[in-house]
Design an enzyme around this catalytic site. Sequence first.
Site, PDB file in Angstrom:
ATOM      1  N   ARG A  10      37.438 -17.401 -35.379  1.00  0.00           N
ATOM      2  CA  ARG A  10      36.281 -18.616 -34.521  1.00  0.00           C
ATOM      3  C   ARG A  10      35.613 -19.125 -36.739  1.00  0.00           C
ATOM      4  O   ARG A  10      34.597 -19.166 -36.346  1.00  0.00           O
ATOM      5  CB  ARG A  10      35.846 -18.764 -34.154  1.00  0.00           C
ATOM      6  CG  ARG A  10      36.933 -19.065 -32.265  1.00  0.00           C
ATOM      7  CD  ARG A  10      36.096 -18.293 -31.652  1.00  0.00           C
ATOM      8  NE  ARG A  10      35.490 -20.197 -30.507  1.00  0.00           N
ATOM      9  CZ  ARG A  10      34.761 -20.070 -30.140  1.00  0.00           C
ATOM     10  NH1 ARG A  10      34.807 -18.597 -28.830  1.00  0.00           N
ATOM     11  NH2 ARG A  10      33.789 -21.260 -29.318  1.00  0.00           N
ATOM     12  N   CYS A  14      36.036 -13.749 -32.576  1.00  0.00           N
ATOM     13  CA  CYS A  14      35.748 -13.249 -31.190  1.00  0.00           C
ATOM     14  C   CYS A  14      37.042 -13.332 -30.188  1.00  0.00           C
ATOM     15  O   CYS A  14      38.374 -13.456 -31.048  1.00  0.00           O
ATOM     16  CB  CYS A  14      35.035 -13.695 -30.415  1.00  0.00           C
ATOM     17  SG  CYS A  14      36.005 -15.805 -29.871  1.00  0.00           S
ATOM     18  N   ASP A  35      39.569 -24.853 -23.159  1.00  0.00           N
ATOM     19  CA  ASP A  35      38.854 -24.335 -22.212  1.00  0.00           C
ATOM     20  C   ASP A  35      39.995 -24.519 -20.740  1.00  0.00           C
ATOM     21  O   ASP A  35      39.114 -24.053 -19.610  1.00  0.00           O
ATOM     22  CB  ASP A  35      37.522 -24.581 -21.810  1.00  0.00           C
ATOM     23  CG  ASP A  35      36.735 -24.469 -23.239  1.00  0.00           C
ATOM     24  OD1 ASP A  35      37.257 -23.746 -24.028  1.00  0.00           O
ATOM     25  OD2 ASP A  35      35.641 -25.153 -23.341  1.00  0.00           O
ATOM     26  N   ARG A  52      28.694 -15.688 -17.946  1.00  0.00           N
ATOM     27  CA  ARG A  52      28.528 -16.639 -19.025  1.00  0.00           C
ATOM     28  C   ARG A  52      28.606 -18.630 -18.734  1.00  0.00           C
ATOM     29  O   ARG A  52      28.200 -19.020 -19.020  1.00  0.00           O
ATOM     30  CB  ARG A  52      29.449 -16.334 -20.519  1.00  0.00           C
ATOM     31  CG  ARG A  52      29.070 -15.332 -21.081  1.00  0.00           C
ATOM     32  CD  ARG A  52      30.506 -14.810 -22.135  1.00  0.00           C
ATOM     33  NE  ARG A  52      30.046 -16.624 -23.181  1.00  0.00           N
ATOM     34  CZ  ARG A  52      30.553 -16.966 -23.797  1.00  0.00           C
ATOM     35  NH1 ARG A  52      32.118 -16.385 -23.316  1.00  0.00           N
ATOM     36  NH2 ARG A  52      30.234 -18.053 -24.877  1.00  0.00           N
ATOM     37  N   LYS A  98      27.287 -25.747 -19.251  1.00  0.00           N
ATOM     38  CA  LYS A  98      26.701 -24.751 -20.298  1.00  0.00           C
ATOM     39  C   LYS A  98      27.718 -25.281 -21.309  1.00  0.00           C
ATOM     40  O   LYS A  98      26.825 -25.101 -22.661  1.00  0.00           O
ATOM     41  CB  LYS A  98      28.428 -23.461 -20.281  1.00  0.00           C
ATOM     42  CG  LYS A  98      27.924 -22.487 -21.460  1.00  0.00           C
ATOM     43  CD  LYS A  98      29.310 -21.019 -21.239  1.00  0.00           C
ATOM     44  CE  LYS A  98      30.549 -21.661 -21.617  1.00  0.00           C
ATOM     45  NZ  LYS A  98      30.572 -21.160 -23.588  1.00  0.00           N
ATOM     46  N   ASN A  99      28.310 -25.860 -22.092  1.00  0.00           N
ATOM     47  CA  ASN A  99      29.605 -26.451 -23.514  1.00  0.00           C
ATOM     48  C   ASN A  99      27.804 -28.031 -23.414  1.00  0.00           C
ATOM     49  O   ASN A  99      27.693 -27.962 -24.680  1.00  0.00           O
ATOM     50  CB  ASN A  99      30.801 -26.460 -23.569  1.00  0.00           C
ATOM     51  CG  ASN A  99      31.252 -25.094 -23.108  1.00  0.00           C
ATOM     52  OD1 ASN A  99      30.539 -23.726 -24.092  1.00  0.00           O
ATOM     53  ND2 ASN A  99      32.270 -25.589 -23.270  1.00  0.00           N
TER      54      ASN A  99
HETATM   55  C1  LIG Z   1      38.477 -29.198 -30.927  1.00  0.00           C
HETATM   56  C2  LIG Z   1      38.172 -28.674 -29.673  1.00  0.00           C
HETATM   57  O1  LIG Z   1      38.899 -27.782 -28.253  1.00  0.00           O
HETATM   58  N1  LIG Z   1      37.200 -27.287 -29.103  1.00  0.00           N
HETATM   59  C3  LIG Z   1      36.108 -26.206 -28.754  1.00  0.00           C
HETATM   60  C4  LIG Z   1      36.524 -25.249 -29.012  1.00  0.00           C
HETATM   61  O2  LIG Z   1      35.071 -25.465 -29.510  1.00  0.00           O
HETATM   62  P1  LIG Z   1      34.611 -24.566 -31.158  1.00  0.00           P
HETATM   63  O3  LIG Z   1      33.183 -25.405 -31.265  1.00  0.00           O
HETATM   64  O4  LIG Z   1      33.902 -23.254 -30.702  1.00  0.00           O
HETATM   65  O5  LIG Z   1      35.619 -24.646 -31.433  1.00  0.00           O
HETATM   66  P2  LIG Z   1      35.666 -26.287 -32.727  1.00  0.00           P
HETATM   67  O6  LIG Z   1      35.854 -27.064 -32.246  1.00  0.00           O
HETATM   68  O7  LIG Z   1      35.068 -25.928 -33.338  1.00  0.00           O
HETATM   69  O8  LIG Z   1      37.515 -25.327 -33.195  1.00  0.00           O
HETATM   70  C5  LIG Z   1      38.415 -26.298 -33.074  1.00  0.00           C
HETATM   71  C6  LIG Z   1      39.590 -25.594 -34.588  1.00  0.00           C
HETATM   72  O9  LIG Z   1      38.549 -25.797 -36.027  1.00  0.00           O
HETATM   73  C7  LIG Z   1      38.996 -24.832 -36.441  1.00  0.00           C
HETATM   74  N2  LIG Z   1      37.571 -24.290 -37.300  1.00  0.00           N
HETATM   75  C8  LIG Z   1      36.299 -25.191 -36.211  1.00  0.00           C
HETATM   76  C9  LIG Z   1      35.557 -24.462 -37.294  1.00  0.00           C
HETATM   77  C10 LIG Z   1      35.379 -24.613 -38.842  1.00  0.00           C
HETATM   78  O10 LIG Z   1      34.620 -24.143 -39.454  1.00  0.00           O
HETATM   79  N3  LIG Z   1      36.436 -24.243 -39.240  1.00  0.00           N
HETATM   80  C11 LIG Z   1      37.639 -24.454 -38.297  1.00  0.00           C
HETATM   81  O11 LIG Z   1      38.910 -24.324 -38.646  1.00  0.00           O
HETATM   82  C12 LIG Z   1      38.893 -23.950 -35.417  1.00  0.00           C
HETATM   83  O12 LIG Z   1      38.921 -22.585 -35.264  1.00  0.00           O
HETATM   84  C13 LIG Z   1      40.077 -24.640 -34.090  1.00  0.00           C
HETATM   85  O13 LIG Z   1      40.649 -24.079 -34.113  1.00  0.00           O
HETATM   86  O14 LIG Z   1      35.899 -24.100 -28.633  1.00  0.00           O
HETATM   87  C14 LIG Z   1      34.894 -24.243 -27.303  1.00  0.00           C
HETATM   88  C15 LIG Z   1      35.209 -23.309 -26.216  1.00  0.00           C
HETATM   89  O15 LIG Z   1      36.058 -22.749 -26.320  1.00  0.00           O
HETATM   90  C16 LIG Z   1      36.048 -25.963 -26.128  1.00  0.00           C
HETATM   91  O16 LIG Z   1      34.648 -25.493 -25.620  1.00  0.00           O
HETATM   92  C17 LIG Z   1      35.694 -27.036 -27.388  1.00  0.00           C
HETATM   93  O17 LIG Z   1      36.513 -27.519 -26.581  1.00  0.00           O
HETATM   94  C1  LIG Z   2      34.943 -19.946 -25.480  1.00  0.00           C
HETATM   95  C2  LIG Z   2      33.368 -20.497 -24.200  1.00  0.00           C
HETATM   96  O1  LIG Z   2      32.897 -20.478 -24.463  1.00  0.00           O
HETATM   97  P1  LIG Z   2      32.054 -19.913 -26.319  1.00  0.00           P
HETATM   98  O2  LIG Z   2      32.722 -20.665 -27.168  1.00  0.00           O
HETATM   99  O3  LIG Z   2      30.734 -20.038 -25.903  1.00  0.00           O
HETATM  100  O4  LIG Z   2      32.396 -18.547 -26.164  1.00  0.00           O
HETATM  101  C3  LIG Z   2      34.213 -21.383 -23.428  1.00  0.00           C
HETATM  102  O5  LIG Z   2      33.272 -22.173 -22.844  1.00  0.00           O
HETATM  103  O6  LIG Z   2      35.412 -21.227 -22.842  1.00  0.00           O
END
Ligand SMILES: CC(=O)N[C@H]1[C@@H](OP(=O)(O)OP(=O)(O)OC[C@H]2O[C@@H](n3ccc(=O)[nH]c3=O)[C@H](O)[C@@H]2O)O[C@H](CO)[C@@H](O)[C@@H]1O
Ligand SMILES: C=C(OP(=O)(O)O)C(=O)O
Length: 427
Positions: free
Chosen positions: A128, A123, A313, A405, A22-23
Site C-alpha cells: 500500500r 500490510c 471492502d 478495528r 470507520k473510514n
Molecule cells: C479506490 C479504493 O477502492 N480504495 C480503497 C482503499 O483506500 P486506500 O486509501 O487505502 O487506498 P487507495 O484508494 O489510495 O488505493 C487505491 C489503489 O491505488 C494504489 N496507490 C494508492 C496510494 C498511493 O500513493 N499509490 C498507489 O499506488 C493502491 O495500491 C491501490 O491499488 O482501501 C480502503 C480500505 O480497504 C478502502 O476503503 C478504499 O475504498
Molecule cells: C482495510 C480497511 O481499512 P484500513 O485501510 O484502515 O486498513 C477496511 O476498512 O477494509
Amino acid sequence: MDRILIRGGNRLSGRLPISGAKNAALTLMPCALLTDEPLTLRNLPRLADVDSFGHLLNQLGASTQIEGSRPEDFGRVMTIRAGKLSSTEAPYDIVRKMRASILVLGPLVARAGEATVSLPGGCAIGNRPIDLHLKALEAIGAEIELAAGYVKATAPGGRLPGGNYTFPIVSVGATENVVMAAVLARGTSVIENAAREPEIVDLCNCLVAMGAKIDGIGTETLTIEGRDRLHGATYAVMPDRIEAGSYACAAAITGGSVELVGVGMDNMRATVAGLIEAGVKVEERGGSLFVDAPDRLGPLTLSTAPFPGFATDMQAQFMAMLTMADGASVLTETIFENRYMHVPELARMGADIQVSGRTAIVRGVQRLTGAPVMATDLRASMSLIIAGLVADGETEVGRVYHLDRGYERLEEKLSAVGADIERAGDG
Ligand SMILES: CC(=O)N[C@H]1[C@@H](OP(=O)(O)OP(=O)(O)OC[C@H]2O[C@@H](n3ccc(=O)[nH]c3=O)[C@H](O)[C@@H]2O)O[C@H](CO)[C@@H](O)[C@@H]1O
Ligand SMILES: C=C(OP(=O)(O)O)C(=O)O
C-alpha cells in the site's frame, strides 16, 4: 486473546443498527488539526481504530473528550481541540498499527508548515504505497523529503501555495490528504480524477462546515479555494456502508430477513445491485434498508472498483456469502493484489474457491462445516463470521482485534437478530 464462537444454523431476523463509518471517522478526526477551535464529531463509532486515532491526536497536542454517551448506546460524541500543537510527528509505532495515521500528513503541513510521518509500509492486504499522497502534496507546494523510514513535508515560508494535480489512478487516502491540505493553502487548488467515495463527500462536507470552500463535492474534479483559517464545527459521521453491507451478506447467507437501521440506498448501490442479482430482496423504507433473502442464493460475477463501483471492502463478505450459492461466481479484485487471505480459511470450512491471479472462482457448496479459523485483516475476518453463521457446528474465529478495528460490538448486534455468537477470552 479474545475469540468469537459461532454455532451456525440460525436465520437472522430483526433490526440491526448501523454505526458511524470507520473510514469516514478516520478522515474526519484529522480535520480537527486544521483549526484551533473545537471540532465535535457525533455518531463516532466505538472502534479500536478510533481510539488509536485519538491517541495519535493526543500525541500531537490535541485534547480528545468523549461526551455524555451511555455504555449501552452505539456511537459516541467526541470533541477534539487542537488549540496548540505540541508535535508534528506521527511515529512508527502508531502508524504501523493504523495505516490511516498517514492522514495527519496533509492537515499538519497545512496548519503547522511541517509534518513528519512514518512510512506505513505494506500490510496484510498487499503493498500500500503512499507515492500519490506525496505527489499530490508536492503539486500544491509541499517539499517532501524521505529519510530513515519517515516522510517529512514542509510548506516553504510556512504556508502551502496551492496548485493543481491530476491523479493517475483513483486513490481514496491521497485525495483525502491533499484536500485537507489544500483547504488552508494561500491559493486555489484543482484536484482532477479525485476519488468520489461517500467518505470523501463526508470529509468535504465537514470541511465546508468548518469554513472551507470546496466546489465539485462528489465529482472527480474538486476545486478548493484556500482559506486563511478554518473554525470549529459539529458534524455527524455518516453511517457505515461497509458495516451495513456486511450484515446484509450475513443475513443473506442464512436466508434471513433484517432491517439495517439508519442506512439508505444511495451510497450502497453497487452492493445492493449485487445482492439483488443474487436473489435477495432489498428495499429502502423510512431511513432503513430491508433485506430479505431466499433459501438459496444465485451466483454472481463481480469486479472491485473505485466508487461508484463495487467496493474492495465488500469483496470478502460477498465471497463468503457466495460459497453457499447455487452455481459458480467469479470475483475479481482490482484494488489490492493480496486481498484473498480469507480464501484458505474459508476452504478449511468446506468452501470451494480457486484463485488465479486477481480472480477467484467460487463454486457454491451445499454445506460448510465449523472450524477454528483466523484471518489477517478486517474484512477477511468478517467473511469468516458470515460463513460461521451457516456452518454446521462451531466456528471459532481468532484474532478478534481485526474485527474490533471496524465492527462496533459485532457479537451483540448479531445476537440481537438471532445469531448464536459470543466472545470468549483465553480458555
Ligand atoms: C479506490 C479504493 O477502492 N480504495 C480503497 C482503499 O483506500 P486506500 O486509501 O487505502 O487506498 P487507495 O484508494 O489510495 O488505493 C487505491 C489503489 O491505488 C494504489 N496507490 C494508492 C496510494 C498511493 O500513493 N499509490 C498507489 O499506488 C493502491 O495500491 C491501490 O491499488 O482501501 C480502503 C480500505 O480497504 C478502502 O476503503 C478504499 O475504498
Ligand atoms: C482495510 C480497511 O481499512 P484500513 O485501510 O484502515 O486498513 C477496511 O476498512 O477494509
